[in-house]
Design a protein around this motif. Structure first.
Motif, short mmCIF file in Angstrom:
data_model
loop_
_atom_site.label_atom_id
_atom_site.label_comp_id
_atom_site.label_asym_id
_atom_site.label_seq_id
_atom_site.Cartn_x
_atom_site.Cartn_y
_atom_site.Cartn_z
N LYS A 48 0.83 -1.19 0.00
CA LYS A 48 0.00 0.00 0.00
C LYS A 48 0.87 1.25 0.00
O LYS A 48 0.58 2.23 -0.68
N TRP A 49 1.96 1.24 0.75
CA TRP A 49 2.87 2.39 0.77
C TRP A 49 3.46 2.59 -0.62
O TRP A 49 3.63 3.71 -1.09
N ASN A 50 3.77 1.50 -1.30
CA ASN A 50 4.24 1.62 -2.68
C ASN A 50 3.20 2.30 -3.55
O ASN A 50 3.52 3.14 -4.41
N ASN A 51 1.93 1.96 -3.36
CA ASN A 51 0.86 2.59 -4.14
C ASN A 51 0.78 4.08 -3.85
O ASN A 51 0.58 4.89 -4.76
N ILE A 52 0.93 4.47 -2.59
CA ILE A 52 0.89 5.88 -2.23
C ILE A 52 2.07 6.61 -2.84
O ILE A 52 1.93 7.69 -3.40
N LYS A 53 3.27 6.02 -2.75
CA LYS A 53 4.44 6.65 -3.36
C LYS A 53 4.27 6.82 -4.85
O LYS A 53 4.62 7.85 -5.42
N GLU A 54 3.72 5.78 -5.47
CA GLU A 54 3.50 5.81 -6.91
C GLU A 54 2.54 6.93 -7.28
O GLU A 54 2.76 7.68 -8.24
N LYS A 55 1.47 7.08 -6.50
CA LYS A 55 0.48 8.12 -6.76
C LYS A 55 1.10 9.49 -6.56
O LYS A 55 0.89 10.40 -7.37
N TYR A 276 -8.43 4.67 -4.71
CA TYR A 276 -7.84 3.55 -3.98
C TYR A 276 -8.05 2.27 -4.79
O TYR A 276 -9.08 2.13 -5.46
N HIS A 277 -7.10 1.36 -4.72
CA HIS A 277 -7.25 0.11 -5.48
C HIS A 277 -6.50 -1.03 -4.82
O HIS A 277 -5.79 -0.83 -3.82
N ASN A 278 -6.63 -2.21 -5.37
CA ASN A 278 -6.03 -3.42 -4.79
C ASN A 278 -5.05 -4.09 -5.74
O ASN A 278 -4.87 -5.30 -5.71
N VAL A 279 -4.41 -3.30 -6.59
CA VAL A 279 -3.48 -3.86 -7.58
C VAL A 279 -2.05 -3.78 -7.09
O VAL A 279 -1.59 -2.72 -6.65
N GLU A 280 -1.37 -4.89 -7.17
CA GLU A 280 0.04 -4.97 -6.81
C GLU A 280 0.84 -4.08 -7.76
O GLU A 280 0.73 -4.20 -8.99
N PRO A 281 1.67 -3.16 -7.24
CA PRO A 281 2.49 -2.34 -8.12
C PRO A 281 3.51 -3.19 -8.86
O PRO A 281 3.98 -4.21 -8.33
#
Length: 284
Positions: A48-55, A276-281
């Motif tokens: 999830k932290w990866n998703n936030i960083k990516e965003k 928000y989503h549930n996809v693996e970066p």
């Protein structure tokens, strides 16, 4: 479509929770006793932290759009109460988030000054749920002064990019409201120790690269943040109340390309505040 007041962060009994490594912190325990709960990233929390960083990274390329969205969010929060963050928790939270996105002070001041005036723009906070390729799930939080426009634009973004709108509750039950606070320049041991001193319970502590990310219950957001501030730590790499997926899915290369187009289309919409989503970066 769900019409609600955001963020949807109360009555957690409605949600199915995954098994968390809850860190019960008190001044009589020691780091060795609870050390198993702070670890390297690699589980769903780290993802999830990866998703936030990516965003956050993707938004760096379109800062004017991000600043405009924060301007609206700050205005709405200031209108909910006094235009003073010390007496208005909603405004305080938005300003903390804005700081992590480097929103200029001029934009913040302009939005607050507008709220102090006689302007009475009416905004609705709406949540939409939907699906992307191969079982991916998406939640879209919006802030709009034209509901008909927003629902049409969100539906169009889904339909044109391989997705579909869902009904109320079709996706959100697979996400948990979560407070996320991240700092740099500290180890997980140091973070755990300062949380112990402040007697704050958290779900998990994840160490990744040069950051330590703390996950907690939504109502612990300020307690966690204040524990850092008491130690002179006032800069945060992330300060969010987010929706954390219980499980993540990995998409094929083709589906991932389609999914990213869908998310980009949603985030490009003027009224969309959060996706928000549930996809693996993807692997870097």
């Amino acid at each position: 479509m769900i019409e609600t007041t955001l963020p949807l962060l109360i009555n957690l009994s409605k949600y199915r929770f995954i098994e968390y490594n809850v860190v019960r912190i008190n001044k009589t325990c020691n780091l060795r006793q609870v050390g198993i709960n702070h670890r390297k990233a690699g589980n769903s929390m780290g993802r999830k932290w990866n998703n936030i960083k990516e965003k956050k990274a993707s938004k760096d390329a379109s800062t004017s759009r991000v600043y405009a969205k924060f301007g609206v969010e700050i205005y709405v929060a200031a209108k909910k109460g006094e235009p003073d963050p010390e007496s208005n928790q909603a405004l305080k939270f938005v300003l903390e988030r804005a700081k992590t996105y480097n929103v200029p002070k001029a934009i913040i001041d302009r939005a607050i000054e507008k709220a102090k005036g006689n302007t009475e723009e009416s905004y609705s906070e709406l949540r939409y749920e939907g699906f992307g390729p191969s079982g991916s799930m998406i939640i879209v939080d919006t802030l709009t002064n034209n509901v008909n426009r927003t629902v049409a634009e969100v539906r169009s973004a889904f339909n044109k990019n391989g997705g579909s709108m869902g009904v109320n509750g079709s996706v959100s039950y697979m996400f948990n409201p979560t407070a996320v606070i991240g700092v740099e320049g500290k180890t997980s041991d140091e973070v755990l120790e300062l949380l112990m001193e402040a007697d704050v319970d958290v779900r998990d502590i994840i160490e990744e690269e040069d950051s330590v990310i703390v996950y907690g219950e939504p109502d612990q957001f300020y307690a966690i943040q204040n524990a850092f501030k008491q130690k002179g730590i006032t800069e945060f790499v992330v300060a969010e109340q987010t929706m954390l997926a219980q499980n993540f899915v990995t998409l094929s290369d083709n589906d991932l390309v389609q999914f990213e187009k869908l998310v980009d289309a949603l985030e490009d919409l003027e009224d969309v505040q959060q996706v928000y989503h549930n996809v693996e970066p993807p692997e870097e």
